[in-house]
Design an enzyme around this catalytic site. Structure first.
Site, short mmCIF file in Angstrom:
data_model
loop_
_atom_site.label_atom_id
_atom_site.label_comp_id
_atom_site.label_asym_id
_atom_site.label_seq_id
_atom_site.Cartn_x
_atom_site.Cartn_y
_atom_site.Cartn_z
N ARG A 1 -9.70 0.69 8.89
CA ARG A 1 -9.24 -0.62 8.86
C ARG A 1 -10.22 -1.27 9.82
O ARG A 1 -10.12 -2.52 9.96
CB ARG A 1 -7.83 -0.57 9.77
CG ARG A 1 -6.69 -0.67 9.05
CD ARG A 1 -5.69 -0.85 10.19
NE ARG A 1 -4.47 -1.59 9.32
CZ ARG A 1 -3.34 -1.03 9.02
NH1 ARG A 1 -3.46 0.48 9.25
NH2 ARG A 1 -2.49 -1.43 8.62
N ARG B 1 11.50 -2.69 10.78
CA ARG B 1 10.45 -2.39 11.87
C ARG B 1 10.36 -3.54 12.87
O ARG B 1 10.10 -4.76 12.43
CB ARG B 1 9.06 -2.25 10.99
CG ARG B 1 8.84 -0.72 10.69
CD ARG B 1 7.46 -0.52 9.76
NE ARG B 1 6.73 -1.10 10.14
CZ ARG B 1 5.44 -1.04 9.27
NH1 ARG B 1 5.29 -0.10 8.19
NH2 ARG B 1 4.30 -1.51 9.82
N ARG C 1 -0.62 -9.71 12.66
CA ARG C 1 -1.20 -8.47 11.91
C ARG C 1 -2.06 -9.17 10.86
O ARG C 1 -3.09 -8.65 10.49
CB ARG C 1 0.07 -7.93 11.38
CG ARG C 1 0.65 -6.86 12.47
CD ARG C 1 2.00 -6.22 12.04
NE ARG C 1 1.86 -5.32 11.02
CZ ARG C 1 2.69 -5.08 10.14
NH1 ARG C 1 4.17 -5.50 10.40
NH2 ARG C 1 2.68 -4.24 9.18
N LYS D 1 0.64 -1.18 -0.06
CA LYS D 1 0.06 -0.10 -0.05
C LYS D 1 0.91 1.32 0.16
O LYS D 1 0.78 2.19 -0.78
CB LYS D 1 -0.79 0.04 1.18
CG LYS D 1 -1.77 -1.20 1.23
CD LYS D 1 -2.75 -0.99 2.66
CE LYS D 1 -2.07 -1.08 3.78
NZ LYS D 1 -1.37 -2.66 3.97
N ARG E 1 12.01 -6.44 4.09
CA ARG E 1 11.39 -4.87 4.43
C ARG E 1 12.44 -4.06 5.32
O ARG E 1 12.75 -4.81 6.43
CB ARG E 1 10.18 -4.68 4.88
CG ARG E 1 9.85 -3.14 4.96
CD ARG E 1 8.52 -2.63 4.84
NE ARG E 1 7.72 -3.27 6.05
CZ ARG E 1 6.55 -2.87 6.20
NH1 ARG E 1 5.90 -2.22 5.21
NH2 ARG E 1 5.68 -3.42 7.09
P1 AP5 Z 1 4.77 -1.49 1.88
O1 AP5 Z 1 4.54 -0.94 0.55
O2 AP5 Z 1 5.65 -1.10 2.69
O3 AP5 Z 1 3.55 -2.39 2.30
P2 AP5 Z 1 2.25 -1.88 3.11
O4 AP5 Z 1 1.32 -2.29 2.69
O5 AP5 Z 1 2.28 -0.35 3.24
O6 AP5 Z 1 2.58 -2.39 4.39
P3 AP5 Z 1 2.52 -1.89 6.04
O7 AP5 Z 1 3.33 -2.86 6.89
O8 AP5 Z 1 3.18 -0.36 6.04
O9 AP5 Z 1 1.07 -1.90 6.27
P4 AP5 Z 1 0.19 -2.16 7.42
O10 AP5 Z 1 -0.96 -1.70 7.08
O11 AP5 Z 1 0.44 -3.47 8.38
O12 AP5 Z 1 1.12 -1.30 8.55
P5 AP5 Z 1 0.91 0.29 8.87
O13 AP5 Z 1 2.20 1.10 9.04
O14 AP5 Z 1 -0.14 0.90 8.15
O15 AP5 Z 1 5.60 -3.08 1.09
C1 AP5 Z 1 6.11 -4.11 2.07
C2 AP5 Z 1 7.48 -4.38 1.41
O16 AP5 Z 1 7.33 -5.13 0.32
C3 AP5 Z 1 8.40 -3.36 1.19
O17 AP5 Z 1 9.67 -3.81 1.70
C4 AP5 Z 1 8.57 -3.16 -0.13
O18 AP5 Z 1 9.55 -2.56 -0.75
C5 AP5 Z 1 7.76 -4.68 -0.50
N1 AP5 Z 1 7.37 -4.66 -1.87
C6 AP5 Z 1 6.10 -3.82 -2.03
N2 AP5 Z 1 5.53 -4.18 -3.17
C7 AP5 Z 1 6.07 -5.36 -3.98
C8 AP5 Z 1 6.12 -5.98 -5.09
N3 AP5 Z 1 5.06 -5.78 -5.74
N4 AP5 Z 1 7.06 -6.92 -5.12
C9 AP5 Z 1 8.08 -7.13 -4.20
N5 AP5 Z 1 8.16 -6.39 -3.22
C10 AP5 Z 1 7.35 -5.58 -3.04
O19 AP5 Z 1 0.28 0.21 10.33
C11 AP5 Z 1 1.00 -0.29 11.39
C12 AP5 Z 1 0.34 -0.35 12.63
O20 AP5 Z 1 -0.14 0.79 12.88
C13 AP5 Z 1 -0.88 -1.25 12.71
O21 AP5 Z 1 -0.75 -2.63 12.86
C14 AP5 Z 1 -1.75 -0.71 13.96
O22 AP5 Z 1 -1.02 -1.01 14.86
C15 AP5 Z 1 -1.56 0.84 13.55
N6 AP5 Z 1 -2.43 1.46 12.65
C16 AP5 Z 1 -2.19 1.95 11.36
N7 AP5 Z 1 -3.28 2.50 10.85
C17 AP5 Z 1 -4.20 2.03 11.84
C18 AP5 Z 1 -5.69 2.15 11.63
N8 AP5 Z 1 -6.44 2.73 10.78
N9 AP5 Z 1 -6.39 1.52 12.73
C19 AP5 Z 1 -5.95 1.01 13.69
N10 AP5 Z 1 -4.37 0.78 13.93
C20 AP5 Z 1 -3.84 1.26 12.81
#
Ligand code: AP5
Length: 210
Positions: free
Chosen positions: A88, A156, A167, A13, A123
């Site tokens: 979410r 991370r 997760r 994402k 990552r």
């Molecule tokens: P990346 O682009 O970083 O993936 P992402 O989907 O953004 O992953 P996140 O881990 O950031 O998402 P998340 O939703 O779990 O965490 P968030 O930070 O929002 O890609 C991942 C890896 O793959 C990278 O290394 C990239 O280079 C690689 N990659 C990407 N595309 C690729 C491809 N096509 N091929 C190969 N490699 C590829 O949230 C973290 C925490 O915050 C949550 O667990 C929760 O505790 C809290 N939080 C955040 N938002 C909320 C909410 N709305 N409600 C409640 N809690 C929340």
């Protein structure tokens, strides 16, 4: 254009949001990044969110809803935005509707759980600005430090395999019901997220132009 990017943790994402924002000239809003910044700055929000985040759980709805309500008031959102990682839960989506925010399209980036587990082990993120890299699929230009500020690249805390499993469990239980929610509104589009990063960007642009 106002968009939501849905998808499992690590589906890409953030990676796609960055690319699509450049393409459309809009801003990306990641609740995860906002919370991590609060953690780095030791703010009250960071303190409240830390234990949930570290355990791979969702931060309580009222906290993230407030974050989004405040963020969307800022001027840079006027031309459009991508919400990366919000909503979410169904109550978060309902809160967004109640704020009167009109969403044009919801894009789910689909990646299987097996592939997510593989990906997350590679990552790395910048410890200064949080920019995201992958040791194999998206290495930094000099192979070592962040392209933007030279920051050290680290894993991370919530990318440890056991936390990623949790997760994913939380995603299937609490976030996947949103697919139904937006399908009923006729706004849900699913794009393949298991191909190359540039391919997923192309599929997403095709959906946005359809
Ligand atoms: P990346 O682009 O970083 O993936 P992402 O989907 O953004 O992953 P996140 O881990 O950031 O998402 P998340 O939703 O779990 O965490 P968030 O930070 O929002 O890609 C991942 C890896 O793959 C990278 O290394 C990239 O280079 C690689 N990659 C990407 N595309 C690729 C491809 N096509 N091929 C190969 N490699 C590829 O949230 C973290 C925490 O915050 C949550 O667990 C929760 O505790 C809290 N939080 C955040 N938002 C909320 C909410 N709305 N409600 C409640 N809690 C929340």
């Amino acid at each position: 254009m106002n968009l939501i990017f849905l998808g499992a943790p690590g589906a890409g994402k953030g990676t796609q949001a960055e690319r699509i924002c450049k393409h459309l000239g809009i801003v990306s809003i990641s609740t995860g990044n906002i919370i991590r910044e609060a953690l780095r700055n030791g703010t009250e929000l960071g303190k409240k969110a830390k234990s949930y985040m570290d355990a791979g759980k969702l931060v309580p709805d009222e906290i993230v809803i407030d974050i989004i309500r405040e963020r969307l008031k800022q001027d840079d959102c006027k031309n459009g935005f991508i919400l990366d990682g919000f909503p979410r839960t169904v109550p978060q989506a309902e809160a967004l509707d109640k704020m009167g925010v009109v969403i044009d399209k919801v894009i789910e980036i689909y990646v299987s759980d097996e592939k997510i587990m593989e990906r997350m082990s590679g990552r790395r993120v910048c410890e200064i600005c949080g920019a995201s890299y992958h040791v194999e699929f998206k290495p930094p230009k000099n192979g070592v430090t962040c392209d933007y500020d030279g920051g050290k690249l680290v894993r991370r805390k919530d990318d440890e395999p056991e936390t990623v499993k949790e997760r994913l469990r939380v995603y299937h239980e609490q976030t996947e019901p949103l697919k139904d929610y937006y399908e009923k509104q006729g706004k849900l589009y699913i794009v393949e997220g298991q191909d190359k990063i540039s391919d997923t960007t192309r599929y997403t642009i095709e959906v946005l132009e359809s």
